[in-house]
Write an enzyme that holds these catalytic residues in place. Structure first.
Site, PDB file in Angstrom:
ATOM      1  N   CYS A 158       0.838  -1.195   0.000  1.00 20.27           N
ATOM      2  CA  CYS A 158       0.000   0.000   0.000  1.00 20.27           C
ATOM      3  C   CYS A 158       0.879   1.253   0.000  1.00 20.27           C
ATOM      4  CB  CYS A 158      -0.936   0.097   1.198  1.00 20.27           C
ATOM      5  SG  CYS A 158      -1.986  -1.339   1.415  1.00 20.27           S
TER       6      CYS A 158
ATOM      7  N   ARG B 147       3.120   0.177  -5.281  1.00 24.39           N
ATOM      8  CA  ARG B 147       2.975  -0.486  -3.979  1.00 24.39           C
ATOM      9  C   ARG B 147       1.657  -1.241  -3.845  1.00 24.39           C
ATOM     10  NH1 ARG B 147       6.764   2.023  -0.514  1.00 24.39           N
ATOM     11  NH2 ARG B 147       5.702   1.184   1.296  1.00 24.39           N
TER      12      ARG B 147
ATOM     13  N   TRP C 142      -2.996  -2.607  -1.641  1.00 28.10           N
ATOM     14  CA  TRP C 142      -2.758  -4.004  -1.981  1.00 28.10           C
ATOM     15  C   TRP C 142      -3.416  -4.787  -0.845  1.00 28.10           C
ATOM     16  CZ3 TRP C 142      -0.306  -8.265   0.240  1.00 28.10           C
ATOM     17  CH2 TRP C 142      -0.084  -9.351  -0.619  1.00 28.10           C
TER      18      TRP C 142
ATOM     19  N   ASN D 245      -0.693   1.616   6.007  1.00 27.70           N
ATOM     20  CA  ASN D 245       0.150   0.670   5.276  1.00 27.70           C
ATOM     21  C   ASN D 245       0.751  -0.271   6.325  1.00 27.70           C
ATOM     22  OD1 ASN D 245       3.517   1.012   3.966  1.00 27.70           O
ATOM     23  ND2 ASN D 245       2.104  -0.647   3.695  1.00 27.70           N
ATOM     24  N   GLY D 246       0.608  -1.586   6.107  1.00 30.39           N
ATOM     25  CA  GLY D 246       1.132  -2.551   7.078  1.00 30.39           C
ATOM     26  C   GLY D 246       0.031  -3.492   7.528  1.00 30.39           C
TER      27      GLY D 246
ATOM     28  N   GLU E 152      14.778 -17.711 -11.937  1.00 32.85           N
ATOM     29  CA  GLU E 152      14.394 -16.336 -12.269  1.00 32.85           C
ATOM     30  C   GLU E 152      13.567 -16.296 -13.568  1.00 32.85           C
ATOM     31  OE1 GLU E 152      14.123 -13.658 -10.900  1.00 32.85           O
ATOM     32  OE2 GLU E 152      14.150 -12.114 -12.424  1.00 32.85           O
TER      33      GLU E 152
ATOM     34  N   LYS F 128       9.639 -14.917 -13.872  1.00 31.10           N
ATOM     35  CA  LYS F 128       9.190 -13.864 -14.782  1.00 31.10           C
ATOM     36  C   LYS F 128       7.955 -14.320 -15.556  1.00 31.10           C
ATOM     37  CE  LYS F 128      10.856 -11.453 -13.277  1.00 31.10           C
ATOM     38  NZ  LYS F 128      11.810 -10.951 -12.322  1.00 31.10           N
TER      39      LYS F 128
ATOM     40  N   GLU G 252       4.826 -14.530 -13.266  1.00 30.17           N
ATOM     41  CA  GLU G 252       4.326 -13.241 -12.811  1.00 30.17           C
ATOM     42  C   GLU G 252       3.528 -12.488 -13.852  1.00 30.17           C
ATOM     43  OE1 GLU G 252       8.221 -11.571 -11.703  1.00 30.17           O
ATOM     44  OE2 GLU G 252       7.092 -10.579 -10.135  1.00 30.17           O
TER      45      GLU G 252
ATOM     46  N   HIS H 228      14.253 -37.115 -10.587  1.00 32.09           N
ATOM     47  CA  HIS H 228      13.841 -37.523  -9.238  1.00 32.09           C
ATOM     48  C   HIS H 228      12.365 -37.240  -8.978  1.00 32.09           C
ATOM     49  CE1 HIS H 228      17.944 -38.484  -8.222  1.00 32.09           C
ATOM     50  NE2 HIS H 228      18.319 -37.312  -8.733  1.00 32.09           N
TER      51      HIS H 228
ATOM     52  N   LYS I  76       4.772  -3.868  -6.259  1.00 36.02           N
ATOM     53  CA  LYS I  76       6.216  -3.739  -6.475  1.00 36.02           C
ATOM     54  C   LYS I  76       6.991  -3.851  -5.171  1.00 36.02           C
ATOM     55  CE  LYS I  76       9.737  -2.732  -9.080  1.00 36.02           C
ATOM     56  NZ  LYS I  76      10.175  -3.926  -9.808  1.00 36.02           N
TER      57      LYS I  76
END
Ligand code: F6R
Length: 608
Positions: free
Chosen positions: A2, A27, A74, A100-101, A481, A485, A488, A504, A603
């Site tokens: 947020c 955010r 968020w 925020n939090g 990575e 990507k 996401e 395995h 983000k």
């Protein structure tokens, strides 16, 4: 997560708040809202969706305020909806709160308030704060905030306006960022100082439940027990960056294309060609200690953790120092054993990732010194660490991290070189390594120039819903990575795996509908990777190889190959990643997804 933004002053608070809120959308962006005081009343507007939706509503309603607080959300507690969007109010609508939090003990507080007859409208943890402040308010807003804050557990940054105080915002912060910008007859509050940087660079950061009374021409800060504090005013160091998308359709693509330059920025001023080593001006006084480091502990999340993972191979291969790489959110459940020769490196693009900050605080409490790798000046991590190396990559706006990753790898390579040169690595070996590093920007550019080839391959595979990304050694974290990507931004199920682990278990998932992206550019593991590709092909799995231009056999086995320039194994993650970034981007593009702001993400992950 947020974002909070507020404005006190006579320069159109509503317009200022919307302008600032847009810069904080990274955010969170599932809903947005604004509130403030006008003619002795609290007025507000909230909308589901991005800040532009809120802006449209405000234009329709001609909302005008004398002081404004605003929020981009968020969701943590309660689905994204107009009711759950911030600001939240007490039942008389005498005040408004943005947060925020996470208030961890909100349920108990809510139950108590309900017993007293308070009615709740939303599912959020924040609404308890509004009711509590109202309950304690006897004319002194700061005092009421103080009494409320004493009851709260968790991490929070709050901003409050009250109908009786049309000239003030009260702000408070505890383990969530909140900074006050002091302008000329105006003041700002925000989760991130970069959001008001065009207006002022004079800032005061809040922490430890400090409470600020912010007016256009006066700032008073109190400790959590109401002792008046003399806070240091700092000068924000923010570079001037082009924050538009330029010729690109998305920030993500722009940031992918910025990488030749951002890698150059990461290298700039950190190379001593003569001595074949790296130089970090901010670390000069630490050099004697770096010489005796016997263990490295790396803390990070997500993409930054992948960078740390690649670096663990680098540090062990070049510097011959054992490395432990930890996902910050898991690290805190361990009781870390630290010796005085350990070097702790915390990696975070934003410098605001709550999990990484919590891990850093735990280590600092144990007496460790922390070196941060960070992209954002003035961020919490940069302020709390003993030393910070900045990426100088410029703001990363796209939610999925691209240029920050390659800058992190570049700097970590330099750090590995420095530590190696302080030990056994010869000058000539150091010079050779630097030569390879210096070539990277041009090599990256040449991959970007061949984007149409990658785009064609992306088109061909864009309808598949499951992917594997495989690699060995340096290419294993690179595969993680690459898979992240794709997940996401295209919402495709993509699994990154060490290629040797497939047999395995995971190989059971291989079938003609599950393509594998095989990263073969490490020479040391090339032959074994070819065998793994054969195993996938034997089970009719399509294979896209990302291979060095000099690897010819792979062409005969894989269905498609993205050839990238040759470099040494330890630097090939940077080049292979450019290819996986473009592949993910173009697949997401084909599928018509929201690339810069994927669903459910933000983000800066400022909640644990
Ligand atoms: C992935 C991504 C996230 C971040 C993670 C850590 O594209 O952006 O996985 O890497 O949230 O963020 P920072 O680096 O800001 O600590």
């Amino acid at each position: 997560m947020c974002g909070i933004y507020g404005y006190v002053g006579s320069n159109n608070p509503v317009k200022k708040a919307i302008e600032g809120l847009k810069k904080l959308e990274y955010r969170g962006y599932d809903s947005a809202g604004i509130a403030g005081v006008k003619d002795g009343k609290i007025l507000s507007c909230k909308e589901v969706g991005k800040v532009s939706r809120l802006e449209e509503e405000i234009e329709k309603s001609h909302l005008s305020l004398d002081v404004a607080i605003s929020h981009t959300r968020w969701a943590t507690h309660g689905e994204p909806s107009q009711i759950n969007a911030h600001p939240h109010f007490d039942d008389k609508k005498s005040l408004a709160v943005v947060h925020n939090g996470i208030i961890e003990n909100y349920q108990g507080l809510k139950d108590e308030l309900k017993k007293k007859g308070v009615e709740f409208l939303s599912d959020t943890d924040t609404e308890v704060v509004a009711h509590l402040i109202s309950h304690f308010y006897k004319g002194d807003l700061v005092q009421a905030v103080k009494e409320t804050v004493q009851l709260l557990k968790g991490a929070f940054a709050l901003a409050i306006v009250h109908k009786d105080h049309p000239d003030s915002i009260v702000a408070v912060a505890h383990e969530s960022p909140m900074v006050i910008g002091i302008g000329n007859e105006e003041a700002f509050i925000a989760s991130d100082p970069n959001s008001f940087a065009p207006h002022t660079r004079k800032v005061v950061f809040l922490s430890n439940s400090e409470i600020a009374l912010v007016k256009k021409d006066k700032l008073e800060v109190f400790s959590s027990d109401m002792e008046r504090l003399e806070k240091k005013q700092e000068e924000l160091k923010v570079g001037v960056y082009d924050s538009s998308k330029g010729q690109f359709e998305h920030y993500t693509l722009k940031e992918i294309f910025e990488q030749p330059q951002t890698i150059r920025n990461a290298l700039s001023g950190k190379i001593n060609e003569e001595l074949g080593t790296a130089v970090f001006t901010g670390l000069q006084q630490e050099l004697p200690r770096l010489g005796s480091v016997s263990r490295i502990l790396i803390l990070a999340c997500g993409t930054s953790w992948h960078a740390g993972y690649v670096a663990s191979y680098l540090f062990e291969e070049f510097s011959r120092i054992p490395v432990q790489v930890e996902i910050s959110s898991e690290f805190r459940y361990k009781n870390p054993i630290l010796n005085e020769n350990a070097l702790v490196i915390a990696i975070s693009q934003s410098g605001e990732t709550a999990d990484t900050l919590a891990a850093v605080r735990e280590l600092k409490a144990k007496g460790a010194k922390v070196l941060a790798l960070c992209n954002v000046q003035g961020s919490s991590l940069a302020r709390e660490s003993d030393y910070t190396i900045f990426l100088n990559a410029g703001p990363e706006v796209g939610v999925c991290s691209t240029k920050a990753f390659t800058s992190q790898l570049t700097i970590l390579s330099l750090l590995a070189l420095l530590l190696a040169r302080m030990r056994h690595l010869s000058r000539d070996e150091g010079v050779r390594f630097l030569n390879h590093l210096n070539k990277l920007p041009d090599l990256v550019k040449s991959i970007l120039e061949e984007r149409e080839i990658i785009r064609g391959i992306a088109k061909k595979y864009s309808s598949f819903d499951n992917f594997f990304f495989l690699g060995r050694q340096y290419m294993y974290p690179t595969a993680l990575e690459g898979a992240l990507k794709l997940k996401e931004i295209s919402y495709i199920n993509a699994n990154g795996y060490p290629a040797g682990e497939m047999k395995h278990g995971p190989i059971a998932l291989i079938n003609p509908d599950c393509p594998t992206v095989a990263l073969t550019t490490n020479k040391k593991t090339y032959a074994k990777m070819l065998s793994n590709i054969m195993e996938v092909k034997a089970r009719k799995g399509p294979v896209i190889a990302i291979a060095s231009k000099d690897e010819k056999d792979v062409d005969r086995i894989a269905d498609d190959v993205i050839f990238i320039p040759e470099t040494i194994d330890s630097l090939s993650p940077i080049l292979a990643t450019i290819a996986t970034q473009l592949l993910a981007y173009y697949i997401a593009y084909e599928r018509g997804e929201s690339i810069d702001q994927p669903r459910n993400l933000a983000k800066s992950v400022t909640v644990e």
